[in-house]
Design a protein around this motif. Structure first.
Motif, mmCIF file in Angstrom:
data_model
loop_
_atom_site.group_PDB
_atom_site.id
_atom_site.type_symbol
_atom_site.label_atom_id
_atom_site.label_comp_id
_atom_site.label_asym_id
_atom_site.label_seq_id
_atom_site.Cartn_x
_atom_site.Cartn_y
_atom_site.Cartn_z
ATOM 1 N N VAL A 198 -65.821 21.914 -7.393
ATOM 2 C CA VAL A 198 -67.029 21.387 -8.029
ATOM 3 C C VAL A 198 -68.216 22.177 -7.507
ATOM 4 O O VAL A 198 -68.458 22.232 -6.293
ATOM 5 C CB VAL A 198 -67.229 19.882 -7.731
ATOM 6 C CG1 VAL A 198 -68.454 19.357 -8.482
ATOM 7 C CG2 VAL A 198 -65.982 19.088 -8.107
ATOM 8 N N PHE A 199 -68.959 22.808 -8.412
ATOM 9 C CA PHE A 199 -70.095 23.643 -8.033
ATOM 10 C C PHE A 199 -71.405 23.001 -8.489
ATOM 11 O O PHE A 199 -71.440 22.236 -9.458
ATOM 12 C CB PHE A 199 -69.967 25.035 -8.651
ATOM 13 C CG PHE A 199 -68.714 25.759 -8.252
ATOM 14 C CD1 PHE A 199 -68.585 26.322 -6.999
ATOM 15 C CD2 PHE A 199 -67.648 25.854 -9.142
ATOM 16 C CE1 PHE A 199 -67.419 26.987 -6.625
ATOM 17 C CE2 PHE A 199 -66.483 26.512 -8.785
ATOM 18 C CZ PHE A 199 -66.371 27.079 -7.517
ATOM 19 N N THR A 200 -72.489 23.345 -7.798
ATOM 20 C CA THR A 200 -73.821 22.837 -8.125
ATOM 21 C C THR A 200 -74.686 23.982 -8.611
ATOM 22 O O THR A 200 -74.826 24.999 -7.919
ATOM 23 C CB THR A 200 -74.473 22.182 -6.899
ATOM 24 O OG1 THR A 200 -73.619 21.152 -6.407
ATOM 25 C CG2 THR A 200 -75.827 21.588 -7.265
ATOM 26 N N VAL A 306 -68.899 21.102 -12.878
ATOM 27 C CA VAL A 306 -70.229 21.594 -12.520
ATOM 28 C C VAL A 306 -71.220 20.442 -12.469
ATOM 29 O O VAL A 306 -71.205 19.557 -13.341
ATOM 30 C CB VAL A 306 -70.725 22.653 -13.537
ATOM 31 C CG1 VAL A 306 -72.147 23.099 -13.190
ATOM 32 C CG2 VAL A 306 -69.793 23.854 -13.556
ATOM 33 N N VAL A 307 -72.082 20.467 -11.465
ATOM 34 C CA VAL A 307 -73.201 19.536 -11.353
ATOM 35 C C VAL A 307 -74.484 20.317 -11.609
ATOM 36 O O VAL A 307 -74.774 21.286 -10.907
ATOM 37 C CB VAL A 307 -73.261 18.881 -9.956
ATOM 38 C CG1 VAL A 307 -74.470 17.958 -9.850
ATOM 39 C CG2 VAL A 307 -71.974 18.131 -9.657
ATOM 40 N N ARG A 308 -75.211 19.942 -12.645
ATOM 41 C CA ARG A 308 -76.513 20.585 -12.928
ATOM 42 C C ARG A 308 -77.584 19.748 -12.248
ATOM 43 O O ARG A 308 -77.891 18.618 -12.664
ATOM 44 C CB ARG A 308 -76.761 20.672 -14.436
ATOM 45 C CG ARG A 308 -78.120 21.269 -14.808
ATOM 46 C CD ARG A 308 -78.213 22.725 -14.400
ATOM 47 N NE ARG A 308 -79.459 23.337 -14.879
ATOM 48 C CZ ARG A 308 -80.490 23.631 -14.076
ATOM 49 N NH1 ARG A 308 -80.429 23.331 -12.785
ATOM 50 N NH2 ARG A 308 -81.568 24.185 -14.578
ATOM 51 N N LEU A 309 -78.176 20.288 -11.206
ATOM 52 C CA LEU A 309 -79.151 19.578 -10.382
ATOM 53 C C LEU A 309 -80.554 20.111 -10.652
ATOM 54 O O LEU A 309 -80.809 21.307 -10.515
ATOM 55 C CB LEU A 309 -78.795 19.744 -8.902
ATOM 56 C CG LEU A 309 -79.716 19.082 -7.875
ATOM 57 C CD1 LEU A 309 -79.688 17.565 -8.011
ATOM 58 C CD2 LEU A 309 -79.310 19.504 -6.462
ATOM 59 N N ARG A 310 -81.460 19.217 -11.054
ATOM 60 C CA ARG A 310 -82.848 19.610 -11.320
ATOM 61 C C ARG A 310 -83.811 18.733 -10.516
ATOM 62 O O ARG A 310 -83.562 17.532 -10.344
ATOM 63 C CB ARG A 310 -83.195 19.462 -12.808
ATOM 64 C CG ARG A 310 -82.345 20.271 -13.761
ATOM 65 C CD ARG A 310 -82.823 20.079 -15.191
ATOM 66 N NE ARG A 310 -81.971 20.719 -16.183
ATOM 67 C CZ ARG A 310 -80.935 20.148 -16.771
ATOM 68 N NH1 ARG A 310 -80.628 18.883 -16.464
ATOM 69 N NH2 ARG A 310 -80.218 20.789 -17.658
ATOM 70 N N ARG A 311 -84.890 19.336 -10.108
ATOM 71 C CA ARG A 311 -85.973 18.621 -9.450
ATOM 72 C C ARG A 311 -87.265 18.936 -10.196
ATOM 73 O O ARG A 311 -87.340 19.950 -10.913
ATOM 74 C CB ARG A 311 -86.083 19.086 -7.984
ATOM 75 C CG ARG A 311 -87.161 18.394 -7.166
ATOM 76 C CD ARG A 311 -87.305 19.075 -5.809
ATOM 77 N NE ARG A 311 -88.361 18.467 -5.016
ATOM 78 C CZ ARG A 311 -88.843 18.988 -3.892
ATOM 79 N NH1 ARG A 311 -88.358 20.132 -3.436
ATOM 80 N NH2 ARG A 311 -89.802 18.376 -3.231
ATOM 81 N N ASN A 312 -88.262 18.098 -10.051
ATOM 82 C CA ASN A 312 -89.567 18.363 -10.661
ATOM 83 C C ASN A 312 -89.965 19.822 -10.441
ATOM 84 O O ASN A 312 -90.021 20.308 -9.325
ATOM 85 C CB ASN A 312 -90.615 17.432 -10.040
ATOM 86 C CG ASN A 312 -91.962 17.547 -10.731
ATOM 87 O OD1 ASN A 312 -92.524 18.630 -10.858
ATOM 88 N ND2 ASN A 312 -92.490 16.431 -11.162
#
Length: 470
Positions: A198-200, A306-312
């Motif tokens: 599992v990738f980010t 896959v983990v799609r990680l977003r921040r402001n």
């Protein structure tokens, strides 16, 4: 005999007194007053120098903060944005400002273009400084009047050329996605192992360090002090970081990254799992954005998520600009995307790039990654993924969803976990406490507005996380 002994005793006493006096004089502590005088002198020297302010009407820090430290920080991060207004590169090239004026100012070409003109040359490791990554770049002195960057096969250097290439712009992404983002050959082997991965995918400065710490996972769930068996939690574990960093600089990066994924990265992760006697490898590190994800997707197939990680996006750009204030193309921005690289999906021409502040260049970095993500899932719709978007913090519920997505079953949130209203869940360790307290949100919003105007984006194109809409 007694006389001789007396003289010897007297001589030894004199020597001891001399040595004692010498040691006392040379080891005497420096008076506190001297230290204070020296410190004040250094501060006076700093304060007397003219401060570099990119726009005096839009302060980098809160107006109520007038400390010398804040001024020095602003000057340090803004001085690299200054450009001699009497000098300009052709619109297709990128301005390369020397570090502390140790070399002439140059115009350089992105990897997909070539240089034409009488003074074109190739320079490698342009500066022995942290400003530029040690890549080889075609370019020319800014004083060259007939030099420019053009598509290969073009013979005439026009200072306002129409430059065809196989990339798109952020503005036209929705209807112009590449058919295949870094397509791989039909002869690509398939992974025949049993391990799961599992990738980010994120820009970094988005909570990846937090998510890569097993101790943080234990705070929210897991029996006792242990996680469910079989899972290896990692951050930036890599087979060969230096090799991975340099691969996107080459035009044949797709094939090179394919080989790296198959023969370096996957075997490295498998060795870790075998050594730990575990089956699932979770990686929160954002080094995978350097072009390796297409190959991993094609090779691992159903064994990968896959983990799609977003921040402001404003917080991401601010965090990067404080930590790596020289821009995403700088040497110290290790896992950053740069428009000079052939890996770039959403093209930005040098004329626009040269207008952006360092903060705005990191906004482009956020959008470029979203371009690559949209291209990846459009060309490979079979990818199994989840998305986490966060502004102030990652909540415990998001952590639970992530754990279940990774494959942990039969888990639940701990009853004594920290409250969702606490500030415990995510702490930005990339930026020190002073920079966090003096962050000027009004200035950040003004920078974002100007960024949208420079890129000619329609009003309402951007949300909290990106200006790219798939």
């Amino acid at each position: 005999m007694a006389g001789y002994l007396g003289w010897i005793t007297f001589g030894l006493a004199v020597v001891l007194i001399a040595v004692s006096t010498f040691l006392e004089y040379n080891t005497k502590p420096t008076p506190r007053k001297s230290l204070r005088v020296r410190k004040v002198a250094l501060m006076d020297k700093t304060e007397s120098a003219p401060l570099v302010v990119r726009d005096p009407d839009i302060p980098l820090y809160d107006d109520s903060t007038s400390s010398t430290i804040a001024q020095k920080r602003a000057a340090r991060h803004q001085k690299h944005e200054l450009v001699n207004t009497n000098q300009a590169c052709p619109p297709s090239s990128f301005l390369q400002i020397p570090h502390e004026n140790k070399a002439p100012t140059r115009c350089v070409c992105p990897a997909m273009l070539t240089c034409v003109g009488v003074e074109c040359d190739t320079v490698c490791k342009v500066q022995p400084s942290p400003i530029y990554k040690p890549r080889c770049l075609l370019g020319f002195p800014i004083s060259c009047e007939n030099c420019s960057c053009v598509a290969e096969g073009t013979e005439f250097a026009d200072h306002e050329p129409s430059i065809p290439d196989n990339r798109i712009t952020i503005k036209t992404l929705k209807n112009s996605l590449p058919v295949k983002f870094c397509g791989t050959s039909d002869s690509l082997p398939s992974y025949n192992g049993t391990h799961k991965f599992v990738f980010t995918i994120s820009n970094g400065h988005t909570g990846t360090t937090f998510l890569g710490q097993q101790s943080e996972w234990r705070k929210h769930f897991g029996p006792g002090k242990q996680l469910p068996p079989g899972f290896s939690i990692n951050h930036e574990t890599e087979a060969d970081k230096h090799k991975l960093i340099t691969l996107p600089w080459n035009k044949s990066f797709c094939n090179n990254l394919r080989d790296y994924a198959i023969f370096n990265k996957v075997p490295h992760m498998s060795r870790i799992l075998k050594g730990q006697r575990r089956n699932t490898f979770y990686s929160s590190g954002h080094q995978v954005i350097l072009g390796v994800m297409p190959a991993l997707t094609d090779y691992l197939g159903a064994n990968m998520k896959v983990v799609r990680l977003r921040r402001n996006r404003l917080d991401v750009a601010y965090s990067f600009s404080q930590k790596s204030g020289l821009g995403p193309c700088a040497r110290n921005c290790i896992y950053c995307l740069c428009p000079l690289d052939p890996l770039t999906v959403c093209n930005i021409k040098g004329g626009l790039w040269n207008k952006l502040s360092q903060f705005q260049k990191f906004l482009w970095f956020v959008d470029e990654l979203e371009c690559q993500w949209q291209a990846l899932i459009a060309s490979r719709p079979e990818i199994e993924y989840m998305e986490i978007n966060w502004d102030k913090k990652v909540t415990s519920e998001q952590m639970l969803q992530l754990a279940q997505f990774v494959g942990m079953t039969g888990i639940q949130l701990k009853k004594n976990r920290p409250s969702d209203n606490s500030d415990e869940v995510v702490v930005n360790r990339h930026v020190d406490s002073f920079a966090r307290k003096t962050k000027n949100v009004t200035w950040m919003k003004e920078e974002a507005k100007q960024y949208e105007e420079i890129l000619d984006l329609e009003a309402g194109s951007c949300d909290k996380y990106s200006c790219v809409k798939g």
